[in-house]
Design an enzyme around this catalytic site. Structure first.
Site, PDB file in Angstrom:
ATOM      1  N   GLU A 148       0.777  -1.158   0.125  1.00 31.62           N
ATOM      2  CA  GLU A 148       0.050  -0.028   0.108  1.00 31.62           C
ATOM      3  C   GLU A 148       0.819   1.220  -0.052  1.00 31.62           C
ATOM      4  O   GLU A 148       0.572   2.141   0.734  1.00 31.62           O
ATOM      5  CB  GLU A 148      -1.077  -0.072   1.230  1.00 31.62           C
ATOM      6  CG  GLU A 148      -0.204   0.007   2.520  1.00 31.62           C
ATOM      7  CD  GLU A 148      -0.056  -1.391   3.155  1.00 31.62           C
ATOM      8  OE1 GLU A 148       0.393  -2.277   2.647  1.00 31.62           O
ATOM      9  OE2 GLU A 148       0.078  -1.464   4.514  1.00 31.62           O
ATOM     10  N   HIS A 191      -8.152  -3.988  -1.279  1.00 34.32           N
ATOM     11  CA  HIS A 191      -7.211  -4.053  -0.067  1.00 34.32           C
ATOM     12  C   HIS A 191      -6.600  -2.989   0.076  1.00 34.32           C
ATOM     13  O   HIS A 191      -6.277  -2.277   1.146  1.00 34.32           O
ATOM     14  CB  HIS A 191      -6.785  -5.576   0.124  1.00 34.32           C
ATOM     15  CG  HIS A 191      -5.789  -5.646   1.296  1.00 34.32           C
ATOM     16  ND1 HIS A 191      -6.225  -6.345   2.323  1.00 34.32           N
ATOM     17  CD2 HIS A 191      -4.591  -5.445   1.730  1.00 34.32           C
ATOM     18  CE1 HIS A 191      -5.453  -6.393   3.384  1.00 34.32           C
ATOM     19  NE2 HIS A 191      -4.229  -5.724   2.828  1.00 34.32           N
ATOM     20  N   GLU A 192      -5.543  -2.603  -0.981  1.00 37.36           N
ATOM     21  CA  GLU A 192      -4.219  -1.969  -0.703  1.00 37.36           C
ATOM     22  C   GLU A 192      -4.939  -0.294  -0.711  1.00 37.36           C
ATOM     23  O   GLU A 192      -4.359   0.430   0.034  1.00 37.36           O
ATOM     24  CB  GLU A 192      -3.443  -2.044  -1.926  1.00 37.36           C
ATOM     25  CG  GLU A 192      -2.732  -3.258  -2.035  1.00 37.36           C
ATOM     26  CD  GLU A 192      -2.167  -4.063  -0.952  1.00 37.36           C
ATOM     27  OE1 GLU A 192      -1.913  -3.231  -0.005  1.00 37.36           O
ATOM     28  OE2 GLU A 192      -2.190  -5.280  -1.014  1.00 37.36           O
ATOM     29  N   HIS A 247      -6.106   0.567   2.707  1.00 37.84           N
ATOM     30  CA  HIS A 247      -4.919   1.027   3.525  1.00 37.84           C
ATOM     31  C   HIS A 247      -4.750   2.420   3.508  1.00 37.84           C
ATOM     32  O   HIS A 247      -4.090   2.992   4.251  1.00 37.84           O
ATOM     33  CB  HIS A 247      -3.632   0.282   2.975  1.00 37.84           C
ATOM     34  CG  HIS A 247      -3.523  -0.981   3.505  1.00 37.84           C
ATOM     35  ND1 HIS A 247      -3.300  -1.316   5.200  1.00 37.84           N
ATOM     36  CD2 HIS A 247      -3.170  -2.190   3.216  1.00 37.84           C
ATOM     37  CE1 HIS A 247      -3.119  -2.516   5.303  1.00 37.84           C
ATOM     38  NE2 HIS A 247      -3.046  -3.227   4.059  1.00 37.84           N
ATOM     39  N   GLU A 255      -3.892  -4.480   9.250  1.00 36.73           N
ATOM     40  CA  GLU A 255      -4.553  -5.440   8.390  1.00 36.73           C
ATOM     41  C   GLU A 255      -5.818  -5.861   8.478  1.00 36.73           C
ATOM     42  O   GLU A 255      -6.631  -5.955   7.672  1.00 36.73           O
ATOM     43  CB  GLU A 255      -3.491  -6.586   8.204  1.00 36.73           C
ATOM     44  CG  GLU A 255      -2.194  -6.235   7.749  1.00 36.73           C
ATOM     45  CD  GLU A 255      -2.056  -5.514   6.433  1.00 36.73           C
ATOM     46  OE1 GLU A 255      -2.963  -5.679   5.620  1.00 36.73           O
ATOM     47  OE2 GLU A 255      -1.020  -5.045   6.025  1.00 36.73           O
ATOM     48  N   ASP A 292       8.345  -9.652  10.621  1.00 40.24           N
ATOM     49  CA  ASP A 292       7.900 -10.385   9.586  1.00 40.24           C
ATOM     50  C   ASP A 292       7.472 -11.908  10.094  1.00 40.24           C
ATOM     51  O   ASP A 292       6.960 -12.551   9.715  1.00 40.24           O
ATOM     52  CB  ASP A 292       8.962 -10.553   8.259  1.00 40.24           C
ATOM     53  CG  ASP A 292       8.650  -9.202   7.475  1.00 40.24           C
ATOM     54  OD1 ASP A 292       8.278  -8.426   8.101  1.00 40.24           O
ATOM     55  OD2 ASP A 292       9.062  -9.521   6.527  1.00 40.24           O
ATOM     56  N   TYR A 303      -5.069 -10.401   9.819  1.00 40.26           N
ATOM     57  CA  TYR A 303      -5.673  -9.980   8.823  1.00 40.26           C
ATOM     58  C   TYR A 303      -7.310 -10.650   9.064  1.00 40.26           C
ATOM     59  O   TYR A 303      -8.303  -9.900   9.061  1.00 40.26           O
ATOM     60  CB  TYR A 303      -5.513 -10.857   7.398  1.00 40.26           C
ATOM     61  CG  TYR A 303      -3.994 -10.084   6.767  1.00 40.26           C
ATOM     62  CD1 TYR A 303      -2.811 -10.418   7.147  1.00 40.26           C
ATOM     63  CD2 TYR A 303      -4.127  -9.246   5.622  1.00 40.26           C
ATOM     64  CE1 TYR A 303      -1.747  -9.940   6.900  1.00 40.26           C
ATOM     65  CE2 TYR A 303      -2.950  -8.806   5.285  1.00 40.26           C
ATOM     66  CZ  TYR A 303      -1.681  -9.035   5.615  1.00 40.26           C
ATOM     67  OH  TYR A 303      -0.623  -8.507   5.320  1.00 40.26           O
TER      68      TYR A 303
HETATM   69  N1  BES Z   1       0.932  -4.383   3.829  1.00 43.12           N
HETATM   70  C1  BES Z   1       0.831  -5.436   3.101  1.00 43.12           C
HETATM   71  C2  BES Z   1       2.162  -6.374   2.854  1.00 43.12           C
HETATM   72  C3  BES Z   1       3.002  -6.542   3.672  1.00 43.12           C
HETATM   73  C4  BES Z   1       2.484  -7.086   5.202  1.00 43.12           C
HETATM   74  C5  BES Z   1       4.186  -6.415   3.562  1.00 43.12           C
HETATM   75  C6  BES Z   1       3.445  -7.297   6.113  1.00 43.12           C
HETATM   76  C7  BES Z   1       5.087  -6.534   4.607  1.00 43.12           C
HETATM   77  C8  BES Z   1       5.002  -7.070   5.849  1.00 43.12           C
HETATM   78  C9  BES Z   1      -0.409  -5.555   2.130  1.00 43.12           C
HETATM   79  O1  BES Z   1      -1.080  -4.624   2.273  1.00 43.12           O
HETATM   80  C10 BES Z   1      -0.925  -6.952   2.077  1.00 43.12           C
HETATM   81  O2  BES Z   1      -1.664  -7.248   2.899  1.00 43.12           O
HETATM   82  N2  BES Z   1      -0.922  -7.506   0.755  1.00 43.12           N
HETATM   83  C11 BES Z   1      -1.668  -8.798   0.724  1.00 43.12           C
HETATM   84  C12 BES Z   1      -2.536  -8.546  -0.219  1.00 43.12           C
HETATM   85  C13 BES Z   1      -4.001  -9.388  -0.134  1.00 43.12           C
HETATM   86  C14 BES Z   1      -4.576  -9.229   1.359  1.00 43.12           C
HETATM   87  C15 BES Z   1      -4.917  -8.820  -0.981  1.00 43.12           C
HETATM   88  C16 BES Z   1      -0.353 -10.047   0.048  1.00 43.12           C
HETATM   89  O3  BES Z   1       0.444  -9.241  -0.452  1.00 43.12           O
HETATM   90  O4  BES Z   1      -0.905 -11.075   0.059  1.00 43.12           O
HETATM   91 ZN    ZN Z   2      -2.636  -5.262   3.961  1.00 49.44          ZN
END
Ligand code: BES
Ligand code: ZN
Length: 632
Positions: free
Chosen positions: A298, A322-323, A326, A345, A402, A410
């Site tokens: 995002e 989703h993005e 955010h 999330e 991480d 989520y």
């Molecule tokens: N912000 C996240 C990606 C992220 C999370 C990067 C934790 C680093 C650490 C992003 O918004 C996300 O949730 N992406 C998901 C998309 C999905 C839920 C539609 C993904 O990458 O799978």
């Molecule tokens: Zn996200």
């Protein structure tokens, strides 16, 4: 002062270094006062913003594809809050040439702390109470964690190299020296020099075409935390899809992406109707090469997206919802520390499904919700129902953030909001969320502050309601609370029926009612195929494949599910497809489970090692390091 604002103030003052909670990797001063503070301490930064904080960044760098380095300077405007003699920044494998203070610049002393494998090194810069700005001359390491340098072969067009960053969670410090905490916000401007045949874009106001100089200027007038710093450089083009929305992609991807994401403006309108004005100006999307480790990121004004969602039928656009969501939950109201990740999330998934309901209808949104709940339960089963990591409020101190970022934030987060919705009704919840996003816009939120706000603004002393919500259970206990909302998806029920008909011999595969199925129904179908397959019918995999052509599907979401069975059932006709997938796609959500499947058998372990050796060069650090963990 209102209690919440007081909390916010204190949390900003104390959002600081790891020292309070665990070891002190950088051997720098720990004050008594900080040891005792308990609110919103970010264990993943070395910065001490309560003492000296950066408020604005002017970045001036050159992107050197030959050396695989970002080289230049980061000038910061700073506030010396307590008149201290130093300011702390985060770095990870950065080379610091010199640091100056003031303008005209005067060289000052600096020192790099001890290396911590998760946090990197503190950069301690000597200042005095008169210093308002300083400049750090630095270069990044070719192996910088945030950066993925791709050669032409790894791109869609296969003509020019490509670079992208991934700063969340704590990787910004590997390409810019910064106070890398979600609780610290700053505005920025940037001047970025790139090879003349490439275009640079950032999480900021962006150019839409290449120029002759290869020098691009950026401005980000809204304050953001470091994890939202982003840069992509490649041979990319732009096409508009709406008044405030557009797509960046390589030439061969652009029209496909424009088709896929043509509903973006409608989504933005729907989002604003739900939770208030979009505050970031434009909302654009850049489609990156397939090695991008996430589905989407995002980055403000410019979502970074994987090309694996370009399915050709707009079936995976929930990623955009989703993005985009955010832009409120996360970018506007930001989790104070990574332990509060569910505030980013969980809220975003809830908001995402509300957008999807407007655009595609309730059936569709409920199908997503049912699949999401299933994901949460699967993750809990994998982690164990008593695992600390199944709590909403995490404790990631002493670990890399991480490591604890799973589906729980989520989907359990979203289910909690859904429980609130079920109990107070949509109208009240929406009014509450509107106020929340407004009141805390461009601010930081802890789990505790949110709970306080929820009690004050929504529960308002209604003890029966409070009992029903079991807030503490949801937030501070492991596993799934007994009052978890029940979700029924009629579309998925039809898929269950189809599977049953096939398994019981009522209908052959070719007679199942699959014509109207979207990607999600197919995913559900493949996920719920009976396993282990009936040994009397060794050809079931072949039968499925011959009927539905899973092995050769261009839909990554479906293929990833199918490849799971390819591995578990040793379906060798699928091995070619498996290898191709794992060596071209770097999205961790797809790649990691497949390696986990492979290492379950000795034969699979060998295959995994051989594939990883070939694929590694195409994986971003976050994917490569996760896979390495599995192969150990
Ligand atoms: N912000 C996240 C990606 C992220 C999370 C990067 C934790 C680093 C650490 C992003 O918004 C996300 O949730 N992406 C998901 C998309 C999905 C839920 C539609 C993904 O990458 O799978
Ligand atoms: Zn996200």
């Amino acid at each position: 002062m209102n209690r919440l604002f007081a909390l916010l103030f204190i949390s900003l003052l104390t959002a600081s270094c790891n020292q309070q909670n665990n070891q002190n990797p950088n051997n720098m001063v720990v004050t008594e006062e900080k040891k005792q503070s308990t609110i919103a301490i970010d264990a993943h930064t070395c910065a001490m913003p309560n003492e000296a904080v950066a408020t604005h960044l002017d970045l001036d760098v050159e992107v050197d594809f030959t050396k695989k380095q970002i080289i230049g300077k980061a000038s910061y405007q700073i506030k010396n809050v307590i008149g201290t003699d130093h300011i702390l920044f985060d770095t990870y494998d950065l080379t610091i040439q010199k640091v100056t203070v003031g303008n005209p610049e005067k060289e000052t002393k600096f020192e790099l702390g001890a290396k911590d494998k998760n946090l990197g090194q503190a950069l301690k810069v000597t200042i005095d109470s008169t210093v308002k700005m300083l400049t750090i001359y630095y270069s990044s390491n070719p192996a910088a964690q945030a950066l993925q340098w791709l050669d032409a072969q790894q791109t869609a067009d296969k003509k020019k190299p490509f670079l992208f960053t991934q700063s969340e969670s704590i990787f910004a410090r590997s390409w810019v020296p910064c106070q890398d905490s979600p609780g610290i916000r700053f505005t920025y401007s940037a001047k970025v020099k790139v090879p003349k045949d490439l275009l640079a874009v950032m999480s900021a106001e962006n150019p839409i075409a290449k120029n002759d100089s290869g020098i691009y200027h950026f401005n980000m007038p809204q304050a953001i935390p470091a994890y939202l710093l982003a840069l992509a450089v490649g041979d990319i083009e732009f096409k508009s899809v709406g008044p405030r929305t557009g797509i960046y992609a390589e030439h061969s991807m652009l029209d496909k992406a424009v088709y896929e994401f043509s509903e973006t403006e409608d989504m933005l309108v729907a989002a604003e109707k739900l939770y208030g004005a979009y505050r970031w100006g434009r909302y654009d999307i850049i489609v990156l090469p397939p090695s991008f480790p996430f589905g989407g990121m995002e980055n403000p004004r410019l979502t970074f997206a994987t090309p694996t969602v370009i399915a050709g039928d707009r079936s995976l656009t929930s990623l955009v919802a989703h993005e985009m969501a955010h832009s409120w939950s996360g970018n506007l109201v930001t989790n104070a520390t990574w332990n509060d990740f569910w505030l980013n999330e969980g809220f975003t998934v809830y908001f995402e499904r509300r957008i999807l309901e407007v655009i595609y209808g309730l059936d569709y949104a409920e199908m997503q919700a049912a699949l999401g709940k299933q994901d949460a339960i699967n993750t809990m089963n994998e982690l164990g129902m008593t695992s600390e990591d199944t709590k909403l409020k995490l404790n990631l101190n002493g670990r890399h953030p991480d490591d604890g970022m799973t589906d729980i934030a989520y989907e359990k987060g979203c289910l909690f909001l859904r429980l609130i919705e079920e109990n107070v009704g949509r109208e009240k919840l929406d009014a509450f969320l509107n106020k929340y996003f407004n009141e805390f816009a461009f601010k930081t939120m802890t789990t505790e502050m949110f709970i306080d706000y929820l009690k004050k603004e929504l529960i308002k002393g209604d003890t029966i309601l409070e009992e029903k919500l079991t807030i503490d259970q949801w937030v501070y206990n492991a596993g799934m609370p007994a009052n978890c909302p029940n979700i029924i998806s009629t579309r998925l029920q039809k898929v269950d029926k189809a599977i049953e008909d096939w398994v019981q011999g009522v209908k052959p595969l070719s007679h199942l009612p699959t014509r109207e199925w979207s990607t999600h129904e197919w995913v559900h179908f493949i996920r719920h195929l009976p396993y282990p397959f009936n040994p009397q019918l060794p050809d079931q995999m072949k039968e499925l494949d011959n009927t539905f052509h899973f092995t050769n599907t261009g839909n990554c979401e479906i293929l990833a599910e199918w490849l799971h069975w390819v591995i578990l059932n040793k379906y060798s006709s699928g091995y070619g497809s498996l290898e191709k997938f794992l060596t071209t796609v770097g999205r961790r959500k797809y790649v990691l489970p497949l390696y986990k499947d492979l290492v379950k058998t000795e034969e699979g372990k060998k295959m995994a090692a051989a594939i990883f050796a070939k694929a590694k060069g195409n994986y971003h650090f976050v994917t490569a390091s996760s896979v390495e963990e599995v192969l150990k």
